[in-house]
Design a protein around this motif. Structure first.
Motif, PDB file in Angstrom:
ATOM      1  N   GLY A  14      57.641  47.285  47.177  1.00 25.36           N
ATOM      2  CA  GLY A  14      56.312  47.639  46.698  1.00 25.36           C
ATOM      3  C   GLY A  14      56.111  48.621  45.793  1.00 25.36           C
ATOM      4  N   LEU A  15      57.188  49.340  45.608  1.00 25.49           N
ATOM      5  CA  LEU A  15      56.983  50.441  44.495  1.00 25.49           C
ATOM      6  C   LEU A  15      56.941  49.962  43.162  1.00 25.49           C
ATOM      7  N   GLU A 483      45.656  42.713  51.176  1.00 21.33           N
ATOM      8  CA  GLU A 483      46.717  41.852  50.475  1.00 21.33           C
ATOM      9  C   GLU A 483      47.402  42.957  49.618  1.00 21.33           C
ATOM     10  N   SER A 484      47.177  43.962  49.267  1.00 22.68           N
ATOM     11  CA  SER A 484      47.769  44.917  48.261  1.00 22.68           C
ATOM     12  C   SER A 484      49.140  45.730  49.422  1.00 22.68           C
ATOM     13  N   LEU A 485      48.374  45.912  50.365  1.00 22.49           N
ATOM     14  CA  LEU A 485      49.324  46.545  51.486  1.00 22.49           C
ATOM     15  C   LEU A 485      50.322  45.369  51.872  1.00 22.49           C
ATOM     16  N   LYS A 486      50.082  44.310  52.069  1.00 20.61           N
ATOM     17  CA  LYS A 486      51.172  43.307  52.431  1.00 20.61           C
ATOM     18  C   LYS A 486      52.125  43.206  51.316  1.00 20.61           C
ATOM     19  N   ASP A 487      51.645  43.053  50.003  1.00 21.27           N
ATOM     20  CA  ASP A 487      52.744  43.254  48.969  1.00 21.27           C
ATOM     21  C   ASP A 487      53.484  44.384  48.892  1.00 21.27           C
ATOM     22  N   SER A 488      53.201  45.447  49.733  1.00 23.46           N
ATOM     23  CA  SER A 488      54.041  46.772  49.784  1.00 23.46           C
ATOM     24  C   SER A 488      54.840  46.708  51.018  1.00 23.46           C
ATOM     25  N   GLY A 489      54.863  45.804  51.861  1.00 28.00           N
ATOM     26  CA  GLY A 489      55.602  45.629  53.317  1.00 28.00           C
ATOM     27  C   GLY A 489      54.990  45.770  54.465  1.00 28.00           C
ATOM     28  N   TYR A 490      53.711  45.903  54.312  1.00 26.80           N
ATOM     29  CA  TYR A 490      52.980  46.078  55.662  1.00 26.80           C
ATOM     30  C   TYR A 490      52.221  44.878  56.343  1.00 26.80           C
ATOM     31  N   LEU A 513      49.060  53.166  58.943  1.00 25.15           N
ATOM     32  CA  LEU A 513      48.034  53.684  57.875  1.00 25.15           C
ATOM     33  C   LEU A 513      46.750  52.865  58.128  1.00 25.15           C
ATOM     34  N   ILE A 514      45.601  53.634  57.878  1.00 22.17           N
ATOM     35  CA  ILE A 514      44.127  53.079  57.985  1.00 22.17           C
ATOM     36  C   ILE A 514      43.579  53.691  56.631  1.00 22.17           C
ATOM     37  N   PHE A 573      44.064  51.966  42.576  1.00 26.07           N
ATOM     38  CA  PHE A 573      45.339  51.415  41.726  1.00 26.07           C
ATOM     39  C   PHE A 573      45.293  49.822  42.035  1.00 26.07           C
ATOM     40  N   SER A 574      45.381  49.403  43.250  1.00 26.77           N
ATOM     41  CA  SER A 574      45.473  48.058  43.409  1.00 26.77           C
ATOM     42  C   SER A 574      44.660  47.252  42.847  1.00 26.77           C
ATOM     43  N   ILE A 575      43.161  47.875  42.371  1.00 22.16           N
ATOM     44  CA  ILE A 575      42.319  47.077  41.849  1.00 22.16           C
ATOM     45  C   ILE A 575      42.277  47.229  40.362  1.00 22.16           C
ATOM     46  N   ARG A 576      42.550  48.700  40.086  1.00 20.28           N
ATOM     47  CA  ARG A 576      42.681  48.923  38.471  1.00 20.28           C
ATOM     48  C   ARG A 576      44.001  49.288  38.062  1.00 20.28           C
ATOM     49  N   THR A 577      44.489  48.158  37.179  1.00 17.88           N
ATOM     50  CA  THR A 577      46.164  48.188  37.160  1.00 17.88           C
ATOM     51  C   THR A 577      45.731  48.497  35.473  1.00 17.88           C
ATOM     52  N   VAL A 578      45.533  49.511  34.954  1.00 14.17           N
ATOM     53  CA  VAL A 578      45.443  49.810  33.768  1.00 14.17           C
ATOM     54  C   VAL A 578      46.942  50.531  32.905  1.00 14.17           C
ATOM     55  N   THR A 579      47.769  50.918  33.720  1.00 18.67           N
ATOM     56  CA  THR A 579      49.016  51.376  33.291  1.00 18.67           C
ATOM     57  C   THR A 579      49.983  50.155  32.850  1.00 18.67           C
ATOM     58  N   ASN A 580      51.040  50.443  32.201  1.00 19.44           N
ATOM     59  CA  ASN A 580      51.964  49.582  31.909  1.00 19.44           C
ATOM     60  C   ASN A 580      53.330  50.292  31.845  1.00 19.44           C
ATOM     61  N   PRO A 581      54.231  49.820  33.056  1.00 23.87           N
ATOM     62  CA  PRO A 581      53.921  48.882  33.979  1.00 23.87           C
ATOM     63  C   PRO A 581      52.723  49.521  35.064  1.00 23.87           C
ATOM     64  N   PRO A 582      52.121  48.483  35.833  1.00 22.42           N
ATOM     65  CA  PRO A 582      50.898  48.952  36.509  1.00 22.42           C
ATOM     66  C   PRO A 582      51.512  49.965  37.771  1.00 22.42           C
ATOM     67  N   VAL A 583      50.599  50.773  38.102  1.00 21.72           N
ATOM     68  CA  VAL A 583      50.796  51.511  39.261  1.00 21.72           C
ATOM     69  C   VAL A 583      50.082  50.994  40.394  1.00 21.72           C
ATOM     70  N   THR A 584      50.976  50.569  41.690  1.00 28.58           N
ATOM     71  CA  THR A 584      50.223  49.774  42.802  1.00 28.58           C
ATOM     72  C   THR A 584      49.528  50.950  43.763  1.00 28.58           C
ATOM     73  N   LEU A 585      49.013  50.323  44.681  1.00 27.38           N
ATOM     74  CA  LEU A 585      48.512  51.183  45.749  1.00 27.38           C
ATOM     75  C   LEU A 585      49.333  51.916  46.471  1.00 27.38           C
ATOM     76  N   ALA A 586      50.642  51.239  46.893  1.00 26.65           N
ATOM     77  CA  ALA A 586      51.523  51.964  47.673  1.00 26.65           C
ATOM     78  C   ALA A 586      52.249  53.314  46.829  1.00 26.65           C
ATOM     79  N   ASP A 587      52.171  53.146  45.389  1.00 23.32           N
ATOM     80  CA  ASP A 587      52.567  54.270  44.371  1.00 23.32           C
ATOM     81  C   ASP A 587      51.597  55.552  44.661  1.00 23.32           C
ATOM     82  N   GLN A 588      50.548  55.028  44.791  1.00 19.80           N
ATOM     83  CA  GLN A 588      49.286  55.994  44.900  1.00 19.80           C
ATOM     84  C   GLN A 588      49.341  56.822  46.032  1.00 19.80           C
TER      85      GLN A 588
END
Length: 622
Positions: A14-15, A483-490, A513-514, A573-588
């Motif tokens: 997920g990172l 769904e973004s959290l599921k991609d990170s292992g939740y 996490l809430i 970040f899970s919605i706005r992925t403007v970085t390359n490579p993208p930064v995920t919600l788990a990253d944030q």
């Protein structure tokens, strides 16, 4: 069973590559860690930092910035305080001031012993403090690698004191490189000899730096040497040392002189008159301090707001050190035999059981403390359970409940009151809740109430991956974040109201996490967070508020009064992925300092095997 470091696969996946590069450059060697699958022990989250600046940490920051630091220790304190307050120029100035002093190897080793090498590694990870932080760390490493005097050499150096001149100066410098190891050779000198007078002067003049060595020497010293040590320690200025000397006031083997100097030293260090303190007063002081240390070791969330000065959660070494210290002090409380000794024994039992990990799949606890065989073990257990209610995360209480479970199974006359177990089943530690529920199920206990059934059901139907809840009135956004959290292992569930979100979180094995939108409805944001914190099942769950910039102030007010609350402005970040490579919600979340999950896959799987009806559960792993 030994600890092992594991890679948590789902969380690693997920990172993003961007964050991994950040972590690689700034936090070398950082791993997501947990214990071996069946073992409960202390875990270290990612937000590892300074948990305090010593005994006088509250007043020290003000004095450091009011007056120029006058010693290496004070300069380091200035660096840390400036760094905590984002005053980079001040931190760099203090760092350069420290380097300009050209500290000797002995002084560098004293700083390493005082603050721990982790502090200097943390400074080195701050790119804004380079190259000075790197130079300092290298100097400390070089000082550490230099050969230190052997014990035999220290004895020779100490015996040669008293002969003024370059030779004595060189001997003193070499003694300093040994740090606290030089204490015993200096204490063993005849105080009336020339060498002994110099040795006493060295100890007295450097009592703060050598206080740990002096405290350690108390254990094996005779009464007259203890008198000398306590008299010196009384002037060290560290009130923590009072807990090491105050028990001599009522120790059975203390002379009248030792009692008197202990009264004087303890009173000076604590800043209060202890001359009339009874044995129970002293035992209560030691026991309360031990319980405070166990609370520190078990702290799950940062103590203060992320918008102010946040005191980070303890690192793994800090947790272990706190438990070891609690063990020492609680033992002192028991040894002086206070009238209310059972409470002291209960805290000592908790501390002893917290020292080592426990195998949850075993039928018994290996090498249990001697007090387990006591005829008053039941009373001691009940006191320990009640006292442990203020400890957020406690492997020691899990071990205690395993001992109780084993005793009930093997001793027909042994029982625990269901009223006491209700406190345990309402613990903030999900493992404690489960074992409390398992003990409550025994027919002799008769505590198989609603909360017990809820606890067992939550584990039986819980996921084998970390669980989370997203609360957002906009169903589409809620599901996207889930769904973004599921991609990170939740395993993430979504809700559109505060009430529904609370019910979902409280029904999980342990909600890790809430995420809640600032415009929460049907309970507004304040009421939702208040209710989440009012329930033991969600009291220690990290809560991340997200919303527009306009919601920042209201979120700040909540975070200032409620622990473990963060705010992130939209878009995430899970919605706005403007970085390359993208930064995920788990990253944030990780970069914001939100703690990692308490329970990972292996431990969750073990907990599920302990509940009879949890053998098959397809829903849990969706």
């Amino acid at each position: 069973m030994s600890h092992r470091v594991i890679e948590a696969p789902a969380f690693r996946r997920g990172l993003s590559r961007a964050l991994k590069l950040v972590l690689k450059s700034s936090l070398p060697g950082l791993l997501l860690t947990t214990c071996a699958p069946a073992v409960v022990g202390w875990q270290s989250g990612p937000a590892v930092g300074i948990t305090g600046n010593g005994a006088d940490g509250q007043s020290r920051s003000q004095s450091v910035f009011t007056f120029p630091p006058d010693s290496p220790r004070r300069i380091v304190e200035g660096i840390l305080i400036a760094q905590e307050r984002d005053r980079t120029p001040a931190a760099k100035n203090y760092l350069r001031m420290l380097l300009d002093r050209q500290l000797s190897p002995g002084e560098l080793l004293s700083l390493k012993e005082e603050f721990g090498v982790g502090v200097f590694l943390q400074l080195n990870a701050d790119q804004s403090l380079q190259p000075d932080a790197s130079i300092l760390l290298k100097a400390i490493n070089d000082a550490t690698q230099k050969s230190v005097p052997s014990d035999e050499r220290l004895l020779q150096l100490a015996a040669g004191l008293g002969q003024k001149g370059p030779q004595e100066e060189a001997a003193i410098e070499e003694l300093f490189t040994a740090g606290n190891r030089a204490v015993v050779p200096l204490l063993n000198l005849d105080p009336s000899s020339a060498a002994g007078r110099v040795g006493t002067q060295i100890l007295a003049s450097n009592v703060y730096e050598l206080r740990h060595g002096l405290v350690a020497a108390l254990e094996t010293s005779d009464d007259s040497t203890r008198v000398r040590i306590v008299r010196m320690l009384g002037r060290c200025g560290d009130h923590e040392v009072a807990f090491d000397v105050i028990s001599f006031i009522h120790a059975a083997d203390s002379s009248d002189e030792l009692r008197q100097v202990s009264i004087a030293a303890s009173g000076r260090l604590l800043g209060k008159d202890v001359s009339e303190w009874t044995v129970q007063n002293v035992a209560d002081l030691l026991t309360d301090k031990s319980l405070e240390l166990l609370r520190t070791a078990g702290r799950r969330l940062p103590k203060t707001s992320s918008f102010g000065d946040r005191q980070s959660v303890p690192s793994l070494p800090q947790r272990q050190a706190a438990v070891e210290r609690a063990t020492v002090l609680s033992k002192k409380a028991v040894q002086i035999q206070p009238p209310m000794i059972l409470r002291a024994q209960a805290i000592q039992l908790l501390a002893d059981l917290s020292l080592k990990p426990v195998d949850m799949t075993s039928a018994s606890v290996a090498n249990p403390p001697e007090v387990v065989a006591s005829s008053q073990f039941g009373e001691i257990c009940e006191i320990a359970m009640l006292e442990s209610s203020s400890i957020e995360i406690s492997p020691g209480v899990v071990a205690l409940l395993m001992l109780v479970q084993d005793r009930i199974r093997t001793d027909d006359s042994f029982t625990i009151r269901s009223e006491t177990l209700r406190h345990v089943v309402n613990s903030t530690d999900p493992r404690v809740r489960l074992f409390g529920a398992l003990v409550s199920q025994h027919p002799r206990v008769g505590g198989n109430g609603g909360r017990v059934k809820q606890t067992l059901s939550a584990v039986a139907h819980g996921a084998t991956v970390p669980e989370a809840v997203v609360i957002d009135a906009d169903l589409r956004t809620a599901r996207e974040l889930a769904e973004s959290l599921k991609d990170s292992g939740y395993r993430a569930l979504d809700a559109t109201t505060g009430i529904d979100g609370f019910e979902l979180a409280a029904g999980q094995m342990n909600c890790e996490l809430i995420l809640v939108h600032a415009n929460c409805v049907s309970w507004d944001l304040s009421l939702t967070i208040t209710n989440l914190r009012a329930d033991a099942r969600t009291r220690m769950t990290p809560i991340v508020i997200y919303g527009p910039e306009s919601a920042t102030r209201s979120a700040e007010r909540l975070a200032a009064t409620i622990p473990g609350v963060w705010f992130i402005s939209e878009p995430l970040f899970s919605i706005r992925t403007v970085t390359n490579p993208p930064v995920t919600l788990a990253d944030q979340l990780l970069l914001e300092g939100v703690p990692l999950p308490l329970l990972f896959e292996e431990e969750r799987t073990v907990l599920k095997t302990l509940v009879p009806d949890a053998t098959s559960n397809d829903v849990a792993n969706q």
